[in-house]
Design a protein around this motif. Structure first.
Motif, PDB file in Angstrom:
ATOM      1  N   LEU A  31       0.858  -1.325  -0.048  1.00 40.06           N
ATOM      2  CA  LEU A  31       0.088  -0.063  -0.035  1.00 40.06           C
ATOM      3  C   LEU A  31       0.892   1.171  -0.123  1.00 40.06           C
ATOM      4  O   LEU A  31       1.897   1.591   0.787  1.00 40.06           O
ATOM      5  CB  LEU A  31      -0.798  -0.042   1.405  1.00 40.06           C
ATOM      6  CG  LEU A  31      -2.123  -0.780   1.226  1.00 40.06           C
ATOM      7  CD1 LEU A  31      -2.864  -0.516   2.332  1.00 40.06           C
ATOM      8  CD2 LEU A  31      -3.107  -0.333  -0.054  1.00 40.06           C
ATOM      9  N   ASP A  34      -3.377   5.325  -0.663  1.00 36.77           N
ATOM     10  CA  ASP A  34      -4.696   4.726  -1.176  1.00 36.77           C
ATOM     11  C   ASP A  34      -4.623   3.983  -2.343  1.00 36.77           C
ATOM     12  O   ASP A  34      -5.470   3.523  -3.106  1.00 36.77           O
ATOM     13  CB  ASP A  34      -6.029   5.532  -1.294  1.00 36.77           C
ATOM     14  CG  ASP A  34      -5.746   6.902  -2.028  1.00 36.77           C
ATOM     15  OD1 ASP A  34      -4.593   6.863  -2.753  1.00 36.77           O
ATOM     16  OD2 ASP A  34      -6.479   7.760  -2.279  1.00 36.77           O
ATOM     17  N   ALA A  36      -2.952   0.641  -4.220  1.00 39.65           N
ATOM     18  CA  ALA A  36      -2.614  -0.903  -4.006  1.00 39.65           C
ATOM     19  C   ALA A  36      -1.493  -1.336  -4.928  1.00 39.65           C
ATOM     20  O   ALA A  36      -2.046  -1.342  -6.285  1.00 39.65           O
ATOM     21  CB  ALA A  36      -3.704  -1.810  -3.652  1.00 39.65           C
ATOM     22  N   VAL A 328      -5.763   0.912   6.802  1.00 40.07           N
ATOM     23  CA  VAL A 328      -6.152  -0.159   6.005  1.00 40.07           C
ATOM     24  C   VAL A 328      -5.245  -1.176   5.836  1.00 40.07           C
ATOM     25  O   VAL A 328      -4.049  -0.878   5.743  1.00 40.07           O
ATOM     26  CB  VAL A 328      -6.766   0.379   4.502  1.00 40.07           C
ATOM     27  CG1 VAL A 328      -6.868  -0.626   3.446  1.00 40.07           C
ATOM     28  CG2 VAL A 328      -8.131   1.349   4.666  1.00 40.07           C
ATOM     29  N   LEU A 330      -3.654  -4.370   3.301  1.00 40.53           N
ATOM     30  CA  LEU A 330      -3.650  -4.915   1.959  1.00 40.53           C
ATOM     31  C   LEU A 330      -3.065  -6.372   2.494  1.00 40.53           C
ATOM     32  O   LEU A 330      -1.787  -6.255   3.140  1.00 40.53           O
ATOM     33  CB  LEU A 330      -2.980  -4.242   1.085  1.00 40.53           C
ATOM     34  CG  LEU A 330      -3.082  -4.904  -0.180  1.00 40.53           C
ATOM     35  CD1 LEU A 330      -4.624  -4.977  -0.951  1.00 40.53           C
ATOM     36  CD2 LEU A 330      -2.021  -4.184  -1.350  1.00 40.53           C
ATOM     37  N   ARG A 344      -8.516  -6.185   0.511  1.00 42.66           N
ATOM     38  CA  ARG A 344      -8.397  -4.772   1.399  1.00 42.66           C
ATOM     39  C   ARG A 344      -9.425  -5.167   2.594  1.00 42.66           C
ATOM     40  O   ARG A 344     -10.555  -5.363   2.468  1.00 42.66           O
ATOM     41  CB  ARG A 344      -8.682  -3.740   0.420  1.00 42.66           C
ATOM     42  CG  ARG A 344      -8.757  -2.240   1.192  1.00 42.66           C
ATOM     43  CD  ARG A 344      -9.221  -1.284   0.109  1.00 42.66           C
ATOM     44  NE  ARG A 344      -8.946   0.070   0.580  1.00 42.66           N
ATOM     45  CZ  ARG A 344      -9.941   0.876   1.293  1.00 42.66           C
ATOM     46  NH1 ARG A 344     -10.966   0.059   1.611  1.00 42.66           N
ATOM     47  NH2 ARG A 344      -9.550   1.890   1.679  1.00 42.66           N
ATOM     48  N   GLU A 346     -10.590  -3.290   6.305  1.00 46.77           N
ATOM     49  CA  GLU A 346     -10.705  -2.213   7.454  1.00 46.77           C
ATOM     50  C   GLU A 346     -11.128  -2.866   8.669  1.00 46.77           C
ATOM     51  O   GLU A 346     -12.380  -3.035   8.719  1.00 46.77           O
ATOM     52  CB  GLU A 346     -11.468  -0.986   6.748  1.00 46.77           C
ATOM     53  CG  GLU A 346     -11.267  -0.620   5.555  1.00 46.77           C
ATOM     54  CD  GLU A 346     -12.191   0.663   5.346  1.00 46.77           C
ATOM     55  OE1 GLU A 346     -12.399   1.740   6.021  1.00 46.77           O
ATOM     56  OE2 GLU A 346     -12.737   0.604   4.121  1.00 46.77           O
ATOM     57  N   ILE A 355      -9.324  -7.017  -4.113  1.00 51.98           N
ATOM     58  CA  ILE A 355      -8.649  -6.497  -5.015  1.00 51.98           C
ATOM     59  C   ILE A 355      -8.358  -7.025  -6.475  1.00 51.98           C
ATOM     60  O   ILE A 355      -8.367  -6.516  -7.516  1.00 51.98           O
ATOM     61  CB  ILE A 355      -7.729  -5.704  -4.454  1.00 51.98           C
ATOM     62  CG1 ILE A 355      -7.894  -4.703  -3.223  1.00 51.98           C
ATOM     63  CG2 ILE A 355      -6.832  -4.804  -5.477  1.00 51.98           C
ATOM     64  CD1 ILE A 355      -8.751  -3.787  -3.471  1.00 51.98           C
TER      65      ILE A 355
END
Length: 644
Positions: A31, A34, A36, A328, A330, A344, A346, A355
């Motif tokens: 990451l 924002d 990826a 976040v 990843l 992804r 949260e 993703i």
């Protein structure tokens, strides 16, 4: 109504083409705010590794041109081949091993000079305050072993091979500048240790020119494996240590380590590939980590103050490459019944978003055999572990009373571990009516340092005993046919396979994928990273030469009494082809059934779709002919010598 047919002869939708044609290998999630990033290994493009990114608006694009293959060859096993920060992206191209700066739609700019691949770079970290890139450099320009150092490479100007920041040790890893840019941390280790045996953590203040001044070692007084040093957002240095048996999270305080989170699970793993990430910081008080317990992994939140964990409720059994930014996560996530995903998460909310996926997999769940984690007795009173996969195909049943043939898988490493994530190569077998057991023999990761250390001085003994014990356990419990037991493995697993066949008579067939037959040749010919690995597993070379001969299947071919198929890459630098060829020649002379497939352009581990398909079908066809099974489908011709 299911058709009645013998085990092994069932027709399956899980073809060799499905395994390679519709699946890519996801890796190195990262990451940058924002945005990826990740890599895709594409078998249909000759195993090329592409770099992709998904922008905040949801658009996905390939970052490097389609002619680029991102892969570093440091330590031969490589590792994360790129990094990105504030929109700046750099990565290593396989052919020339140069570092390039990438911008979509533009010609990549080389940051390092042409060296014919003699200069190799890995573990890339951007230090934007000084407009430079930090990296591990492996220099093959001199004679003897390559020289490893930490270097700084300018992000602008003419290509530069890198200014040396730290040297004097055999190996370096994890250059990590502090958030304020004032300090640098890194790891070193020296022969004969491997990074899972003992490493040293160093910390230094950086002078005005960005050079480490007066580096200080974290002296712990015990042999321990320290891995993945990282600075938390508030500037505290953390690292994983296995001093408590399991790799756990510690904080550096006054050149000592204090535990942050001690839980009954493994929070890191063996450093085979540089840049591996088992945890990252969600914020100054919380880390996200991968925990391994009894063969299964979970993604968990670690409270850095209370030292407690809170597992996240996610439908996956395996994870890799944790990366966090702005609350976040990843991470690469693998389920037990579907393709790998890049997700992804949260943690403040429930659920996850996919993703990227390794590919479409339109399969009836009835064709997927789910693993059972088994514990069984082995030699010297120890317990061993494995994942057992029974045959499963909703379209077939076996004749009454018939037990399935068993394929025993001995993983590589030998510090590897059996994964419960969906493995289509395992499902290839189980959906055709074979049973499979994936053995976590002594030395495997995921059960603590003490279990990992059981293989010291006993490679070729304890691992083999545990594979045999797994087969016997399943046969004696009436789950598999004791007269149709096969063993297979690649690399170190290939050595375990060959030892099981040369020194024992339980198995009726074997398959060696780039396996080791001659430990002396391995000690003489292998690359720097593993050149002293066998000191612990077998004994110091060359002082223990007689022990090396005693443990080498090539010197004990009189014990071979069953058919073997050998699958080998022509360009393998880890296990050169001559080791397989020596074994093949002996079997030929003994009149034992043998097949040998040599694949041009392949190294240690197959990458091309056609190679993977050919090798898998050859192994299946070989076992079918040996066990008298009519294959489920037409197979390519396979020359098996000494078999009527």
């Amino acid at each position: 109504m299911p058709t009645t047919a013998p085990h092994g002869s069932w027709r399956s939708p899980i073809t060799a083409g499905l395994i390679t044609g519709k699946q890519v290998g996801l890796g190195s999630p990262w990451l940058d705010g924002d945005v990826a990033y990740w890599t895709e290994s594409r078998p249909l493009e000759g195993g090329r590794v592409a770099l992709l990114r998904r922008l905040a608006n949801g658009r996905t694009e390939e970052v490097a041109p389609p002619t680029f293959n991102l892969r570093t060859r440091v330590h031969e096993y490589g590792g994360r081949p790129f990094t990105a920060r504030d929109g700046i992206v750099v990565g290593v191209e396989l052919k020339d091993q140069r570092v390039y700066r990438f911008e979509p739609g533009r010609v990549p700019v080389p940051l390092t000079p042409e060296s014919g691949g003699a200069l190799r770079y890995a573990d890339l970290v951007l230090d934007l305050a000084r407009q430079r890139l930090l990296a591990v450099r492996e220099d093959h320009r001199g004679g003897g072993e390559p020289r490893n150092t930490l270097v700084a490479i300018p992000l602008a100007g003419d290509p530069h091979e890198g200014a040396v920041l730290a040297e004097g040790h055999d190996f370096f890893a994890y250059p990590r500048p502090s958030p304020d840019g004032r300090s640098l941390a890194w790891l070193t280790w020296d022969h004969p240790d491997m990074p899972w045996d003992a490493t040293t953590l160093w910390v230094a203040e950086l002078d005005a020119a960005g050079r480490p001044a007066d580096p200080r070692a974290i002296e712990t007084g015990v042999a321990e494996s320290l891995v993945q040093p990282e600075w938390s957002p508030d500037g505290r240095l953390h690292v994983m240590s296995d001093r408590s048996d399991f790799w756990s999270l510690y904080r550096v305080r006054n050149l000592d380590l204090e535990p942050v989170a001690l839980i009954a699970a493994e929070l890191a793993g063996p450093l085979w590939q540089l840049g591996s990430r088992w945890y990252d910081f969600l914020d100054a008080g919380t880390a996200v980590a991968i925990a391994t317990e009894r063969g299964v992994q979970r993604l968990t939140l670690l409270d850095l103050v209370a030292g407690t964990e809170r597992p996240l409720d996610l439908p996956f059994v395996e994870y890799a490459g944790v990366s966090c930014a702005d609350g976040v996560v990843l991470v690469q996530a693998l389920p037990a019944d579907g393709p790998a995903q890049l997700v992804r998460v949260e943690p403040s909310r429930s659920g996850f978003a996919t993703i990227a996926s390794a590919g479409a997999l339109d399969l009836d769940p009835g064709h997927i055999s789910l693993p059972e984690h088994i514990t069984f007795p082995s030699e010297d009173g120890r317990q061993a572990f494995a994942l057992y996969y029974p045959p499963r195909n909703p379209d077939y049943v076996a004749p009454a009373g018939e037990l399935p043939p068993l394929v025993v898988r001995s993983h590589g490493g030998p510090t590897g571990r059996a994964s419960p994530a969906l493995n289509l190569q395992i499902q290839f077998w189980t959906s055709r009516g074979f049973a499979v057991v994936d053995v976590d023999y002594a030395g495997s990761t995921g059960y603590g340092r003490a279990y990992r250390s059981l293989l010291e001085g006993k490679w070729g003994i304890a691992d083999v005993e545990d594979c045999i014990a797994a087969a016997r356990f399943l046969a004696e419990s009436g789950r598999v046919d004791p007269s149709r037991l096969a063993i297979r493995g690649g690399s170190a697993g290939g050595y375990t396979t060959l030892c099981a066949l040369a020194f024992h008579d339980l198995f009726k067939a074997g398959a060696s994928w780039y396996g080791i037959g001659d430990l002396e040749a391995l000690a003489r010919d292998t690359h720097k990273f593993e050149s002293r690995y066998l000191d612990r597993l077998v004994g110091p070379w060359p002082d223990a030469v007689e022990l090396y001969k005693a443990r080498s299947p090539i010197h004990h071919t009189d014990g071979l009494n069953c058919p073997i198929v050998f699958l080998q890459g022509e360009d393998d630098k880890v296990v050169p082809p001559n080791q397989a060829e020596m074994m093949v020649e002996v079997l030929r002379k003994k009149g034992l059934p043998v097949a040998y497939l040599l694949f041009p352009g392949e190294g240690h581990g197959f990458r091309r779709a056609e190679t993977i398909e050919t090798a898998l079908l050859a192994e299946y066809g070989f076992f079918c002919r040996v066990f008298g099974i009519e294959p489920a489908e037409p197979l390519p011709p396979l020359r098996i010598e000494n078999l009527g």
